[in-house]
Motif scaffolding. Sequence first.
Motif, PDB file in Angstrom:
ATOM      1  N   VAL A  20      43.323  -5.802 -12.338  1.00 53.25           N
ATOM      2  CA  VAL A  20      42.810  -4.414 -12.174  1.00 53.25           C
ATOM      3  C   VAL A  20      41.228  -4.300 -12.421  1.00 53.25           C
ATOM      4  O   VAL A  20      40.393  -3.395 -12.002  1.00 53.25           O
ATOM      5  CB  VAL A  20      43.513  -3.586 -13.218  1.00 53.25           C
ATOM      6  CG1 VAL A  20      43.036  -2.132 -13.216  1.00 53.25           C
ATOM      7  CG2 VAL A  20      44.846  -3.556 -12.772  1.00 53.25           C
ATOM      8  N   SER A  21      40.868  -4.994 -13.390  1.00 52.48           N
ATOM      9  CA  SER A  21      39.335  -5.321 -13.689  1.00 52.48           C
ATOM     10  C   SER A  21      38.414  -5.701 -12.592  1.00 52.48           C
ATOM     11  O   SER A  21      37.418  -5.113 -12.025  1.00 52.48           O
ATOM     12  CB  SER A  21      38.925  -6.288 -14.816  1.00 52.48           C
ATOM     13  OG  SER A  21      37.832  -6.400 -15.019  1.00 52.48           O
ATOM     14  N   SER A  22      39.011  -6.720 -11.631  1.00 50.75           N
ATOM     15  CA  SER A  22      38.480  -6.999 -10.438  1.00 50.75           C
ATOM     16  C   SER A  22      38.351  -5.671  -9.904  1.00 50.75           C
ATOM     17  O   SER A  22      37.396  -5.761  -8.913  1.00 50.75           O
ATOM     18  CB  SER A  22      39.098  -8.108  -9.872  1.00 50.75           C
ATOM     19  OG  SER A  22      38.707  -8.818  -8.668  1.00 50.75           O
ATOM     20  N   THR A  23      39.488  -5.148  -9.155  1.00 51.45           N
ATOM     21  CA  THR A  23      39.514  -4.103  -8.582  1.00 51.45           C
ATOM     22  C   THR A  23      38.472  -3.041  -8.870  1.00 51.45           C
ATOM     23  O   THR A  23      37.791  -2.419  -8.079  1.00 51.45           O
ATOM     24  CB  THR A  23      40.997  -3.430  -8.558  1.00 51.45           C
ATOM     25  OG1 THR A  23      42.058  -4.141  -7.849  1.00 51.45           O
ATOM     26  CG2 THR A  23      41.024  -2.167  -7.625  1.00 51.45           C
ATOM     27  N   MET A  24      38.263  -2.789 -10.032  1.00 53.25           N
ATOM     28  CA  MET A  24      37.525  -1.684 -10.610  1.00 53.25           C
ATOM     29  C   MET A  24      35.901  -2.509 -10.444  1.00 53.25           C
ATOM     30  O   MET A  24      34.873  -1.676 -10.044  1.00 53.25           O
ATOM     31  CB  MET A  24      37.583  -1.643 -12.052  1.00 53.25           C
ATOM     32  CG  MET A  24      36.604  -0.838 -12.782  1.00 53.25           C
ATOM     33  SD  MET A  24      36.787  -0.718 -14.597  1.00 53.25           S
ATOM     34  CE  MET A  24      38.462   0.318 -14.656  1.00 53.25           C
ATOM     35  N   LYS A  25      35.769  -3.624 -10.671  1.00 49.07           N
ATOM     36  CA  LYS A  25      34.488  -4.058 -10.367  1.00 49.07           C
ATOM     37  C   LYS A  25      33.957  -4.192  -8.995  1.00 49.07           C
ATOM     38  O   LYS A  25      32.819  -3.942  -8.655  1.00 49.07           O
ATOM     39  CB  LYS A  25      34.036  -5.357 -11.236  1.00 49.07           C
ATOM     40  CG  LYS A  25      34.246  -5.304 -12.615  1.00 49.07           C
ATOM     41  CD  LYS A  25      34.042  -6.695 -13.260  1.00 49.07           C
ATOM     42  CE  LYS A  25      33.906  -6.223 -14.936  1.00 49.07           C
ATOM     43  NZ  LYS A  25      33.896  -7.348 -15.674  1.00 49.07           N
ATOM     44  N   ASN A  26      34.900  -4.286  -8.178  1.00 51.49           N
ATOM     45  CA  ASN A  26      34.689  -4.486  -6.664  1.00 51.49           C
ATOM     46  C   ASN A  26      34.331  -3.156  -5.952  1.00 51.49           C
ATOM     47  O   ASN A  26      33.641  -2.974  -5.176  1.00 51.49           O
ATOM     48  CB  ASN A  26      35.876  -4.895  -5.982  1.00 51.49           C
ATOM     49  CG  ASN A  26      36.133  -6.443  -6.199  1.00 51.49           C
ATOM     50  OD1 ASN A  26      35.224  -7.359  -6.693  1.00 51.49           O
ATOM     51  ND2 ASN A  26      37.215  -6.994  -5.992  1.00 51.49           N
ATOM     52  N   ALA A  27      34.851  -1.953  -6.683  1.00 55.62           N
ATOM     53  CA  ALA A  27      34.492  -0.784  -6.300  1.00 55.62           C
ATOM     54  C   ALA A  27      33.018  -0.452  -6.716  1.00 55.62           C
ATOM     55  O   ALA A  27      32.512   0.441  -5.506  1.00 55.62           O
ATOM     56  CB  ALA A  27      35.326   0.081  -7.068  1.00 55.62           C
TER      57      ALA A  27
END
Length: 502
Positions: free
Chosen positions: A442-449
């Motif tokens: 989820v953190s990766s998804t957030m940072k990719n945004a």
Amino acid sequence: MAGTPRKPHAIMIPYPYQGHINPFVSLAMKLAAQGFTITFVNTQSVHCRISRAQKWIDGSDIFAGARDSGLDIRYATVSDGFPLGFDRSLNHDQFVEGLIHVFSAHVDELVANLADSDPPVTCLIADTFYVWASAIAEKHNLVSVSFWTEPALVLSLYYHLDLLKENGHFGSQEKRQDIIDYIPGVGTIKPTDLTSYLQADEIWTVVHRVIYRAFEDVKKADIIICNTVRELEYNTLAALHRKQPTYAIGPIVSDFTNQTVATSLWSETDCTPWLNEKPNGSVLYVSFGSHAHTTSKEDIWEIAHGLALSGVNFVWVVRPDIVNSNDAKFLPVGFENSIKGRGLIVRWCSQMKVMSHPAIGGFMSHCGWNSVLESIWCKVPLICFPLFTDQFTNRKLVVNDWKIGINLCDRPSITREEVKDKVKYLMSGQTSEELRNTIKKVSSTMKNALMSSGSSEENFHLFIENVKAQMNKKDGLAFEVRGEPLNHVWAPPAVNLREQTI
């Protein structure tokens, strides 16, 4: 020159609470970096509290460092209608009444005084909870932007309050307890996962009246921006965007920029030396936020005993006003002596600084939205102990939807044994491995945004284009957004939300 598009100059007004001020400041920095002139407005009371926390004696401008780096951020303070010595926490309802009925006149006067500023003011970015923002924007011919600092799910529940009323899930003697499945873009939600104000029996408190008026006002805004991530609240955001332009531009967290701007309303303790002595992942961070007055002394005692019984290292933020009583001695007798060496109790600290330390392995949280975002950012799984407002709904996202945390308790009261067991579970690397793997995704998804091609960065630039287009419209100039009409509705491609989220 007539017919020439003006430079955007936004007045930004956060709600005068810590959890609202922080994302507003970070957004101001990011907009200024994109060429906006910003006039940031704090109440005089908030400014005095920041000054005291920073031990300033000269009334320093919190954005002085930002201007030194080339950002055009101006700073203004305005009275909230109460004397500086008035206790806004103790007299909460009276204070909020003032924010409804009195504060707007002071803001209106400030906006009028900025009419001749260079460049001229073109935009008002106000917290969604202000009930008068669209009226002031319309009066001064400004683009009206409503900044929602909580998740889109909560925005949608308040936005569709009429549906909850019509179906008997709010404001009804029937008060249905079955699943809610009719809110556009929300899927299903249990009544116990609604915000505390939507679960309440008394529905005409001052806060309820703020909610009713604010969520009529937000529908008049030109643009809504949300401190969330499109991939994490995909369907909800899509449904809102079909109603009016709504952009997910989060996460707006406090390390959004390398610039340091003082925002804390309390003096901060540096926990780093203590944390440096602890093994990686061995410390539980415990904090119930900046506005927790609904905690009982009994709950605090049970949490304290549970932490002591767990044997886990912990940092616990315990503000003097954390309990809903006047009892200054609300920790168990002898508690602080019993946890020496493995427990650090502080009044306040920099949450992101603590959470990003490698010694932190878990977070017992009230589930305030900033805390949830920061926990995801730092890949720290949560134990959820919501107290009021949006925190119950945020817990649903954390525990049920994203599966990055566990629930402390479903009953009105908690026990020390329950606290001990949940803490030991979360802090055991082996038993909580699935939570840790999930929050990394989820953190990766957030940072990719936030990457240059990410959804939040794309939405941020679409939002800026929309502001400029609305400015041109008010000036009578032709306007388009990336070659498409302004009323173009963002249509998301078909995706599997679960796969994209985690």
